[in-house]
Write an enzyme that holds these catalytic residues in place. Structure first.
Site, PDB file in Angstrom:
ATOM      1  NE  ARG B 213      -3.871  -2.332   1.630  1.00 40.35           N
ATOM      2  CZ  ARG B 213      -4.931  -2.743   2.302  1.00 40.35           C
ATOM      3  NH1 ARG B 213      -5.410  -1.997   3.265  1.00 40.35           N
ATOM      4  NH2 ARG B 213      -5.535  -3.876   1.986  1.00 40.35           N
ATOM      5  CD  GLU B 215      -2.203   3.349   4.366  1.00 37.47           C
ATOM      6  OE1 GLU B 215      -2.041   4.136   5.317  1.00 37.47           O
ATOM      7  OE2 GLU B 215      -2.952   2.356   4.415  1.00 37.47           O
ATOM      8  NE  ARG B 221      -3.454   3.238  13.914  1.00 41.33           N
ATOM      9  CZ  ARG B 221      -3.425   4.559  13.746  1.00 41.33           C
ATOM     10  NH1 ARG B 221      -2.740   5.329  14.573  1.00 41.33           N
ATOM     11  NH2 ARG B 221      -4.077   5.125  12.751  1.00 41.33           N
ATOM     12  CG  HIS B 222      -1.016   2.932   8.545  1.00 38.84           C
ATOM     13  ND1 HIS B 222      -1.407   3.755   9.572  1.00 38.84           N
ATOM     14  CD2 HIS B 222      -2.144   2.506   7.932  1.00 38.84           C
ATOM     15  CE1 HIS B 222      -2.733   3.837   9.580  1.00 38.84           C
ATOM     16  NE2 HIS B 222      -3.212   3.089   8.600  1.00 38.84           N
ATOM     17  CD  GLU B 355      -9.465  -1.729  10.342  1.00 36.41           C
ATOM     18  OE1 GLU B 355      -9.538  -0.485  10.316  1.00 36.41           O
ATOM     19  OE2 GLU B 355      -9.431  -2.426   9.310  1.00 36.41           O
ATOM     20  CB  SER B 358     -11.512  -4.978   7.638  1.00 40.13           C
ATOM     21  OG  SER B 358     -12.561  -4.303   7.057  1.00 40.13           O
ATOM     22  NE  ARG B 406      -2.526  -1.920  11.827  1.00 41.19           N
ATOM     23  CZ  ARG B 406      -3.537  -1.135  11.451  1.00 41.19           C
ATOM     24  NH1 ARG B 406      -4.773  -1.399  11.813  1.00 41.19           N
ATOM     25  NH2 ARG B 406      -3.312  -0.074  10.703  1.00 41.19           N
TER      26      ARG B 406
END
Lengths: 432, 432
Positions: B213, B215, B221-222, B355, B358, B406
């Site tokens: 990703r 981002e 957290r990423h 989180e 999902s 995570r």
């Protein structure tokens, strides 16, 4: 009511109602009697609708069913010696969960053979064929066996980055990525990282993950994205990891024979478990065998495809190692023999003419490694992050990489490596 | 002589000679007596050299040993209550397999705390610390438990391509690749492929593999490259896969407690096994809890970090689900409720404010899916290869994606997700 897979139906179900989900594989409408062959991932069952014994609306629905639609069936199990599994189900209720369009772009019943390209274009239909699905059920077993074996031998599962800044072996076969402001590459092998982990004291690691190679030529043995099974092990040499490798291969065959009988039957295959130890042929001997068969290769060059075919003719379609390769044939990290540095502590694992795996004892001394990198015409500066790990306590170590698809292909006699991948990637194929 | 790990030394070895390999963790030179603390991946052992009881050349070698060098030790085991493990080894022979340079760029003994960036720059040294290595030993157990649980529940392991032609969710957070003459991307999720496999009749699949990703923001957290644990399951709904997910989490905790006691001790951690079932909080309830704590969020918007913190304050640092999200919050493949289509059959698994996973029941009807793709402002034409699988018998299905890092981070209370990755990748870090 708990759902049953077709393969789970047995004598204990006779006279009882069961719930089935699956695809309409075939329909035969004899007027007052309709047969539906329902397929799920575990097999087939005959659903029989005698007009007078099933609800009228169920009979009407069955008349309009389209092949490959997804249905739910609730019905009573009966013994029926003439049915494929020895049982049939008389439905009380059929529900269409999703209707398939007509005509299908590809036949699932395998009555009409299709070209590989057409099959891959509509892979979701192709994979519904039991013969094709069997490949991936056996692949599942193969992966579980590999991991179980390695875990039992003290290997730790790791994941190393796929986005990297340097070519592992200095090759040009890399896919470049735009990584924010920087240029990066897709990793062609976890080699450098698993070696760093030896310096980190992990002692035994394995990784099963994707590797990416921008090879331009399309062959039946190469993929641009493949799954590599990699190990690295400290305080051992090439012989130590060859032993692990041959025992691993035997374990996979044993487990597949034991646990995948149904899928081997779907493929109409009988597996012979290879015997240990695998034969060792030196590079020099390989050259000699090839020469006798008319394939002359100058010492120091890689073995050509015709040479490997000649070798397989001589040795047979079995697993064997080619060992003691010329140092110039192998990557910079291969450890040369002390007394004969023109050859190195290296091996390729073959099955007949197909290379499955490749490994070496690695150079663990910093100065020697820097010299070896230079001797290959590479710049040690671009390997700085890797070389640092050799300066502060790198143990002796060895390892190998084994192509998951190659292993599966050779085990199941697949003609094209694309058959061993759900969604293969090659120079021309990016879809599906 | 077979090599022993330090943790394998026991009463049965007393008086016998053993072979050890490891790193020089510490040296204490008292003149006529030298203590070496040898470290291997399983622990420590004291190697004791009384000048009069060991060979002169061994004593001399020990005097010159440098910390973090790799050594081989052959010696006799003695009981020694004052030694860390209750045993010591009196060496007959010590061999330096690879000497470490001085000074070390990072301390392994943890006497001097270092910044995360420095630690990651010299990750091979950082990983030698038992506290750090323990994270990856537990990670290994976590991965094996996840696979064992899913295999026992009939899931088939698959690998889907990482090089793809389309964004999974139409996002812009993709890394572009030059793929020969074409443009391609690194896959941000196996979502579309695992759904296609439902149409292919696999019924239950899982994949543990890298996702990518792009981002731009650096958070604790990423990651830009992470390992995702993905499942997809046919003939079930969101509730069915939530049950699988919560049972899986409990299984991982149970296995870690049972098999990783040593590593939990190294981390000074005690794990509580979560109890089933996990609490379900609806999105509407979540909004209300957040509002009461001063975090006002308009209906239909995603929950902000402060809102999630407020929720965790109320619910506790436990596992819970947030369910029934607004359809506009979730990707196009989320199945809306029939009677209230503004919310969908969706869930996030939380641990406190973090989180972890999902998932949703998916839309399995072609027309509905095309409309949903359009409603998100995406072009159905770029999803052609995916949509075709919905036209010829796609079963109802559901699934989720669980971040491996995570899960590990939340289980071990790691402050930064980079601690859960061997070689993390973020906007600024491409090395090592």
């Amino acid at each position: 009511m708990q759902r049953k897979w077709t393969s789970e139906i047995g004598d204990e179900d006779v006279g009882k109602d069961i719930l089935l989900y699956g695809w309409v594989h075939e329909i035969r409408d004899l007027g007052g009697l309709i047969f539906i062959i329902l397929r799920d991932r575990e097999g087939f069952i005959q659903v029989t609708l005698p007009k007078k014994k099933v609800p009228a609306e169920t009979f009407e629905l069955a008349k309009k069913l389209k092949r490959e639609s997804v249905i739910k069936v609730v019905g009573t199990v009966k013994k029926e010696p003439k049915a494929p599994q020895g049982y049939e189900v008389i439905p009380k209720e059929i529900e269409v969960l999703n209707e398939a369009e007509v005509p299908l772009p590809l036949e699932v019943t395998e009555k009409v053979p299709a070209e590989l390209d057409t099959r891959l274009d509509h892979r979701f239909l192709d994979l519904r064929k039991p013969k094709i699905q069997a490949i991936f059920r056996i692949r599942h077993q193969m992966l579980q066996s590999v991991r179980a074996f390695l875990c039992e031998h003290g290997f730790i599962e790791v994941n190393t980055p796929k986005i990297v800044s340097t070519a592992t072996e200095g090759g040009t076969e890399l896919f470049p990525i735009s990584y924010f402001e920087k240029e990066a590459f897709l990793n062609q092998s976890p080699q450098l990282y698993k070696q760093i982990l030896m310096s980190a004291g992990f002692e035994r690691v394995f990784e099963i993950g994707p590797i990416f190679r921008a090879e331009e030529h399309n062959t039946t043995r190469h993929l641009n994205e493949a799954i590599s099974i990699d190990i690295e092990m400290s305080f051992t040499d090439h012989e130590g990891v060859m032993k692990i490798l041959e025992e691993l291969i035997v374990r996979v065959y044993e487990d597949v024979v034991e646990n995948c009988e149904k899928f081997l039957n779907w493929l109409n295959l009988k597996l012979d478990i290879p015997s240990l130890p695998f034969e060792r042929v030196t590079y020099d001997e390989a050259l000699e065998i090839a020469r006798k068969k008319g394939e002359e290769i100058p010492w120091g060059e890689d073995l050509t495809t015709p040479a490997l075919r000649a070798l397989a003719e001589e040795i047979g379609d079995v697993h064997y190692f080619i060992v003691d390769w010329p140092t110039e044939c192998k990557p910079f990290y291969a450890m040369p023999y002390e007394d004969r540095p023109e050859i190195c502590k290296s091996f390729d694992l073959m099955k007949g003419p197909l290379e499955l795996a490749s490994g070496t004892q690695r150079i663990h001394k910093y100065d020697m490694l820097v010299e070896s990198i230079k001797a290959k015409g590479l710049n040690p500066e671009s390997f700085e992050f890797y070389l640092e790990a050799f300066r502060y306590g790198m143990p002796p170590h060895a390892g190998w990489g084994l192509g998951a698809e190659r292993l599966l292909m050779s085990m199941l006699n697949l003609k094209n490596i694309r058959e061993a991948v759900l969604f293969p990637r090659d120079r021309h194929r990016l879809l599906p």
